[in-house]
Design a protein around this motif. Structure first.
Motif, PDB file in Angstrom:
ATOM      1  N   GLN A  99       1.067  -1.261  -0.049  1.00  0.00           N
ATOM      2  CA  GLN A  99       0.007  -0.020  -0.062  1.00  0.00           C
ATOM      3  C   GLN A  99       0.946   1.079   0.003  1.00  0.00           C
ATOM      4  OE1 GLN A  99      -3.618  -0.559   2.766  1.00  0.00           O
ATOM      5  NE2 GLN A  99      -2.311  -1.967   3.471  1.00  0.00           N
ATOM      6  N   CYS A 100       2.071   1.063  -0.143  1.00  0.00           N
ATOM      7  CA  CYS A 100       3.206   2.326  -0.019  1.00  0.00           C
ATOM      8  C   CYS A 100       2.923   3.204   1.198  1.00  0.00           C
ATOM      9  CB  CYS A 100       2.969   3.119  -1.358  1.00  0.00           C
ATOM     10  SG  CYS A 100       3.306   2.245  -2.810  1.00  0.00           S
TER      11      CYS A 100
ATOM     12  N   LYS B 120       3.980   5.032   4.893  1.00  0.00           N
ATOM     13  CA  LYS B 120       5.063   5.535   5.057  1.00  0.00           C
ATOM     14  C   LYS B 120       5.884   4.527   6.315  1.00  0.00           C
ATOM     15  CE  LYS B 120       3.514  10.074   4.085  1.00  0.00           C
ATOM     16  NZ  LYS B 120       4.318  10.574   2.898  1.00  0.00           N
TER      17      LYS B 120
ATOM     18  N   MET C 147      -8.681   8.011  19.338  1.00  0.00           N
ATOM     19  CA  MET C 147      -9.233   7.086  18.343  1.00  0.00           C
ATOM     20  C   MET C 147      -9.439   5.573  19.047  1.00  0.00           C
ATOM     21  SD  MET C 147      -7.130   6.745  14.797  1.00  0.00           S
ATOM     22  CE  MET C 147      -7.679   6.046  13.178  1.00  0.00           C
TER      23      MET C 147
ATOM     24  N   SER D 227      -9.462   2.084   5.611  1.00  0.00           N
ATOM     25  CA  SER D 227      -8.960   3.545   5.657  1.00  0.00           C
ATOM     26  C   SER D 227      -8.329   3.828   6.828  1.00  0.00           C
ATOM     27  CB  SER D 227     -10.437   4.446   5.654  1.00  0.00           C
ATOM     28  OG  SER D 227     -10.932   4.473   4.398  1.00  0.00           O
ATOM     29  N   GLU D 228      -8.681   3.277   8.232  1.00  0.00           N
ATOM     30  CA  GLU D 228      -8.052   3.432   9.355  1.00  0.00           C
ATOM     31  C   GLU D 228      -6.463   3.067   9.224  1.00  0.00           C
ATOM     32  OE1 GLU D 228     -10.765   2.044   9.144  1.00  0.00           O
ATOM     33  OE2 GLU D 228     -12.405   2.827  10.331  1.00  0.00           O
TER      34      GLU D 228
ATOM     35  N   LYS E 211      -4.845   3.272   6.726  1.00  0.00           N
ATOM     36  CA  LYS E 211      -4.164   4.217   5.721  1.00  0.00           C
ATOM     37  C   LYS E 211      -3.864   5.507   6.432  1.00  0.00           C
ATOM     38  CE  LYS E 211      -6.086   2.128   1.337  1.00  0.00           C
ATOM     39  NZ  LYS E 211      -4.842   1.690   0.994  1.00  0.00           N
ATOM     40  N   ILE E 212      -4.511   5.590   7.567  1.00  0.00           N
ATOM     41  CA  ILE E 212      -4.030   6.828   8.556  1.00  0.00           C
ATOM     42  C   ILE E 212      -2.817   6.105   9.434  1.00  0.00           C
ATOM     43  CG2 ILE E 212      -4.804   8.243  10.446  1.00  0.00           C
ATOM     44  CD1 ILE E 212      -7.599   8.211   9.234  1.00  0.00           C
TER      45      ILE E 212
ATOM     46  N   ASN F   4       0.687   5.121   8.044  1.00  0.00           N
ATOM     47  CA  ASN F   4       1.594   6.362   7.493  1.00  0.00           C
ATOM     48  C   ASN F   4       2.035   7.163   8.558  1.00  0.00           C
ATOM     49  OD1 ASN F   4       1.693   6.862   4.450  1.00  0.00           O
ATOM     50  ND2 ASN F   4      -0.443   6.878   4.789  1.00  0.00           N
TER      51      ASN F   4
ATOM     52  N   PHE G 245       1.669  11.588  10.431  1.00  0.00           N
ATOM     53  CA  PHE G 245       0.313  11.548   9.704  1.00  0.00           C
ATOM     54  C   PHE G 245      -0.920  11.405  10.603  1.00  0.00           C
ATOM     55  CE2 PHE G 245      -2.321   9.781   6.370  1.00  0.00           C
ATOM     56  CZ  PHE G 245      -2.060  10.317   5.197  1.00  0.00           C
TER      57      PHE G 245
ATOM     58  N   ASP H 111      -1.580  14.414  12.350  1.00  0.00           N
ATOM     59  CA  ASP H 111      -2.220  15.409  11.516  1.00  0.00           C
ATOM     60  C   ASP H 111      -3.674  14.971  11.340  1.00  0.00           C
ATOM     61  OD1 ASP H 111       0.087  16.609  11.430  1.00  0.00           O
ATOM     62  OD2 ASP H 111       0.417  16.349   9.342  1.00  0.00           O
ATOM     63  N   ALA H 112      -4.013  13.726  11.073  1.00  0.00           N
ATOM     64  CA  ALA H 112      -5.216  13.195  10.639  1.00  0.00           C
ATOM     65  C   ALA H 112      -6.414  13.353  11.798  1.00  0.00           C
ATOM     66  CB  ALA H 112      -5.547  11.768  10.289  1.00  0.00           C
ATOM     67  N   LEU H 113      -5.670  13.519  12.925  1.00  0.00           N
ATOM     68  CA  LEU H 113      -6.596  13.715  14.291  1.00  0.00           C
ATOM     69  C   LEU H 113      -6.556  15.126  14.612  1.00  0.00           C
ATOM     70  CD1 LEU H 113      -5.669  10.484  16.091  1.00  0.00           C
ATOM     71  CD2 LEU H 113      -7.719  10.862  14.672  1.00  0.00           C
ATOM     72  N   GLY H 114      -5.606  16.133  13.989  1.00  0.00           N
ATOM     73  CA  GLY H 114      -5.805  17.537  14.383  1.00  0.00           C
ATOM     74  C   GLY H 114      -4.942  17.892  15.537  1.00  0.00           C
TER      75      GLY H 114
ATOM     76  N   LEU I  71      -1.257  24.120  15.022  1.00  0.00           N
ATOM     77  CA  LEU I  71      -2.541  23.927  15.713  1.00  0.00           C
ATOM     78  C   LEU I  71      -2.329  24.122  17.173  1.00  0.00           C
ATOM     79  CD1 LEU I  71      -4.034  20.765  14.056  1.00  0.00           C
ATOM     80  CD2 LEU I  71      -4.467  23.310  13.499  1.00  0.00           C
TER      81      LEU I  71
ATOM     82  N   CYS J 233     -10.187  20.250  13.082  1.00  0.00           N
ATOM     83  CA  CYS J 233      -8.758  20.801  12.726  1.00  0.00           C
ATOM     84  C   CYS J 233      -8.325  20.122  11.378  1.00  0.00           C
ATOM     85  CB  CYS J 233      -7.893  20.418  13.992  1.00  0.00           C
ATOM     86  SG  CYS J 233      -8.386  21.360  15.336  1.00  0.00           S
TER      87      CYS J 233
ATOM     88  N   ASN K  22      -8.011  16.296   5.041  1.00  0.00           N
ATOM     89  CA  ASN K  22      -6.595  17.071   5.212  1.00  0.00           C
ATOM     90  C   ASN K  22      -6.177  17.153   3.703  1.00  0.00           C
ATOM     91  OD1 ASN K  22      -5.840  17.468   7.935  1.00  0.00           O
ATOM     92  ND2 ASN K  22      -6.292  15.181   8.087  1.00  0.00           N
TER      93      ASN K  22
ATOM     94  N   PHE L  92      -2.083  14.934   1.425  1.00  0.00           N
ATOM     95  CA  PHE L  92      -2.402  14.132   2.490  1.00  0.00           C
ATOM     96  C   PHE L  92      -3.094  12.815   1.930  1.00  0.00           C
ATOM     97  CE2 PHE L  92      -4.260  12.560   6.484  1.00  0.00           C
ATOM     98  CZ  PHE L  92      -3.538  12.424   7.342  1.00  0.00           C
TER      99      PHE L  92
END
Lengths: 575, 575
Positions: A164-165, A167, A367, A388-389, A391-392, A395, A399, A402-405, B47, B165, B395, B399
């Motif tokens: 899935q590439c 990070k 989360m 999707s989770e 892919k968060i 990374n 990442f 950032d996804a969670l602010g 943030l 955010c 994002n 992203f």
């Protein structure tokens, strides 16, 4: 010297190339970093066709030198955007050396979505379809490949994360039991392999001749001294063989430098439950293996096999940093849950440090609940499910933060901080901030003089001496990584005046050279200069050489704070 | 001069401060950018508590000058990591000017998760709990606030995206109908407002006195010339009032510069279906509004109201860039689907350019099928549902491309490219690469001389003249943004020798100054220098001033390529 094997992953073509003078005598990290600087455009996308993924054995690889079986992997990192070298044990390094291959250079990338398998043996190279391996984890991949190509071939492979590439994706190596217990973990190199659609590389040295040693007697004598040195040192001869790297849990926790609950404290109240002592007790009770080598010729043997409650294999190569990341950092205190998270990382092909730190950040963002091992296992499993989770979190920590602010994310150059709080082990903190690799303890392991009184003693809470400590260790480590030696030899080398000269004796005997310790340190400096130059060309400045704001908070129990200025830090790699 | 209103969002305290000499005469972007450079540590987390969110009316705000009602919002951008100014129409700018407030500066951030509402009127400032607004979209928020505080108060608010955010989050402004049709869209400023836990700001100027004009007669005369100039120019007097900004769909598509399917072609076969002409036809048939102003005193009136098939309100402020992003870029050809995507963005509080480009990237990565409007609506809706998919796409394009492991992502400084392909409109391409804002057409709209023959003619496919074009426009735009004028006045100004002098006449009449056009351009330069300096301190280098590798691919139909060197680009803002 040997030859470079270039493989074009789009055209499925290859060619062997004699190493030119510019690369003569370079191996491991020295070779990967110089090739990347010379051949990879620094501003390219890490997952694009211009990036290259390079594997290089150290210069002592394949020789009888103890603990010389580490393989360097290098590329522009998808995680940091800078240069990356990540080395691991396993079987590949020594086999490549015997096949006379100085480096494998994977170039370009296919336009189709089909994955390939590369098989390297003494008769040549085959690039084969890997349809039967796609979607599989590293356990299944390695089992299949050992069955097909023989029970002791070297294997480099990626799991679902690399496909899935992501990070956080690692490249795993088969250990001596054919399991994915060894990892080129840091910096997302598995994503580069995934982008180039290489699922696995098999290296078989059957029928290959031994590595040439110019002066066999001299080599033998030097290696004997070398082995004795490693066996006599309390860390490499006693601590690591007895408890593995997890010997550090109690040590670092007592020093108040064991980052807990996303770096909010330096002590974890349940440290005992996840300590090396506890782990050894469990392993023994369940019939695992307390001490085994990660590659042939290792005399330290800090690896292990950890069984589940039923006495069946659960995971191996279960390390201090992994236990910390999934343990104290997330406040999970059940060692069996942590072992399962380690296994999932090995199987999906993920860096355990990045993933553990990520789970802690995910807990910080709500989360999943703090300390909930089952929830952590479920969340990590999403990566294997291509959800999707996954892919968060796949990374990495930056990442996910950032996804969670969030604004409190323990990263340098977007790479997660490892298992030593930089406020209470300032020597390693300087390394985190300044190494071209992003936060990485192995790049200059200041824990030595800061905590273990190896190679001297430097106050871990004060600034004094820690810039110099990190500088010296970063230079020496780069050289050790070029030799293909395990980093842990540094304990013995730092405490023995005869350490570095003995390494030189082995190199001189193998290649007919006359290197002195100063030459080795010059090599270390040149490696670091190459890496800094690549990063500079990629857009890095001294602004990137710093710890995030969260480390200006006070760390209990010693109320230490990060206090180095940018000017001070910039001296570290200025030589 | 006026006063600065500082609000500490953690302590819920505020104070008014006289503007010091250093800030005298600065408004809009000039003020936000200087305050950020002076007060925000460039390396802080966007943030975190050290970032500040600043709102500043332009210096002509509140005066009768036509089209002077734009409000600048500024902060360190969560999307780009650099400085950001994003301006919008609406009601707030003129009301703040009448209340004598030169800027609102939101500082610090709360440690709790409760959101607040700020109410500003002539009697003072109230910071109130916003529990009843949390979790609501901007439509509901604005309806509630207009009901409670009066049917023409100015409102700035964030939707679910800002609360989370997300880097794609906008701050929406109530338009003249109390709907969230106007956006401070670019750069994720909604996330900064979310981090500071401010759900909305109400600005009511009831009972406030008019803005002082020193020489009323002179002002009236200058403004009369100004209005005539805007009304006589074919773009501001005819094209924009007749079809809104969507007048550009056919123009840019015919020029072969309409980026299609994630920048793979410069022409979209279904451009007709999403053109301004088609939109006007639908609006008319369904009883919408073809032309309305975005703030009082606008004579261009490029905004609109687009109804659904049942003739009921669907969205407003439906712009060319939005239609492009959700249309040609994703190959969605149903204007109703695109209008729904626009509405969702306004409601959740998201930048339509960033989100449209993101959906195209998500399609490239296989998340949803190309051209599938319903799937796009479902995916975008995930943001309003606080779902994991929403935390990816919300994002932004960079992203999302990273989440999906792609290497072909149209971003500069992590901000998505807008609606003009830089290979076939090179003047705007230079702006994308070099503006401190990240890819932004409004920072230096080279489409003027490249395509529209406004302010001269410069070949859009060649290098010649395009660095100079972008430079001149970036300087002028910064000044226009400081005045609080709508960018579209530039069409008339560029084609009238009397344009800039007339702006000076209005400023001189209002403030009793004696500014000449050269002073205005000096102001523009100083704004850009402040912004460049902030970015430099944040770690940006010339490496960041470039387009990604994908723009070296040839663009059909003209087979143009991006071909500027880093050295050439570095001249753009070197003055």
């Amino acid at each position: 010297m040997g030859k470079l094997l270039r493989i074009n992953t789009r055209e499925k073509t290859l060619n062997f190339e004699k190493t030119t003078d510019a690369y003569a005598g370079l191996g491991g990290r020295a070779l990967t970093s110089k090739l990347i600087l010379d051949e990879v455009p620094a501003t390219c996308h890490p997952l694009g066709k211009a990036n290259k993924l390079i594997f290089a054995p150290g210069i002592l690889a394949g020789s009888p030198a103890a603990d010389s079986g580490r393989l360097s992997a290098g590329a522009k990192s998808p995680l940091t955007g800078g240069i990356k070298e990540s080395n691991a044990g396993g079987l590949v390094s020594q086999k490549l050396a015997r096949l006379g291959i100085t480096a494998i250079i994977l170039e370009d990338k296919p336009e189709t979505s089909d994955f390939s398998l590369i098989v390297i043996d003494k008769d040549g190279i085959r690039i084969l379809p890997a349809d039967d391996l796609v979607g599989k984890g590293n356990y299944a991949v390695m089992e299949t490949l050992w069955e097909k190509y023989g029970k002791n071939v070297g294997v480099l492979s990626i799991g679902q994360a690399g496909e899935q590439c992501l990070k956080g994706a690692s490249i795993q190596q088969a250990d001596m039991n054919g399991r994915p217990g060894r990892a080129h973990g840091r910096g997302g190199l598995g994503a580069v392999m995934g982008a180039k659609k290489i699922k696995a590389i098999v290296v078989d040295d059957k029928g290959a001749s031994r590595v040439e040693i110019k002066d066999k007697e001299a080599f033998k004598a030097a290696n004997k001294k070398w082995v004795e040195m490693l066996r006599k040192h309390p860390v490499t001869g006693e601590g690591l063989p007895a408890l593995g790297t997890a010997v550090l849990v109690n040590v670092i926790n007592e020093a108040g430098a064991f980052p807990t609950k996303n770096f909010r404290s330096g002590q974890f109240e349940h440290a005992q439950d996840i300590s090396g002592e506890k782990m050894a007790e469990i392993i023994e009770k369940r019939g695992g293996v307390i001490s085994e080598p990660c590659h042939p010729g290792c005399v330290i043997k800090c690896s292990n096999v950890y069984n589940n409650k039923e006495g069946k294999y659960l995971t191996s190569g279960f390390e201090y940093e992994t236990i910390w990341a999934f343990g104290a950092h997330t406040t999970i205190k059940e060692l069996d849950d942590i072992a399962m998270l380690d296994r999932l990382c090995d199987d999906f092909g993920l860096d355990t440090i990045e993933m553990g730190v990520t789970l802690g950040v995910a807990m910080d963002g709500g989360m999943i609940p703090w300390g909930d091992g089952k929830a952590a296992i479920d969340l990590l499993s999403k990566i294997g499910q291509y959800a999707s989770e996954g892919k968060i979190i796949g990374n990495g920590a930056g990442f996910t933060g950032d996804a969670l602010g969030l604004d409190r994310i323990p990263i340098v150059k977007n790479q997660a901080l490892p298992a030593y709080d930089p406020r209470s082990v300032k020597g390693v903190g300087v390394t985190y901030a300044t190494t071209p690799m992003g936060a990485d303890h192995t790049a200059g392991y200041g824990v030595t003089a800061n905590i273990l009184s190896v190679g001297g003693t430097i106050d871990p809470h004060k600034k004094e001496g820690n810039i110099e400590l990190s500088q010296g260790l970063q230079i020496a480590t780069a050289a050790v990584d070029a030799a293909g030696l395990c980093l842990f030899v540094a304990f013995a080398v730092l405490d023995n005046d005869d350490g570095l000269p003995t390494i030189c004796e082995m190199l001189n005997a193998q290649y007919g050279l006359s290197l002195a310790p100063a030459d080795v340190l010059e090599l270390g400096k040149s490696i670091l200069n190459n890496e800094k130059e690549f990063n500079r060309k990629a857009g890095f400045t001294k602004i990137d050489d710093r710890l995030p704001e969260m480390f200006y908070e006070k760390l209990p129990p010693h109320d230490t704070q990060w206090d180095f200025t940018s000017e001070e830090l910039s001296k570290t790699l200025n030589f």
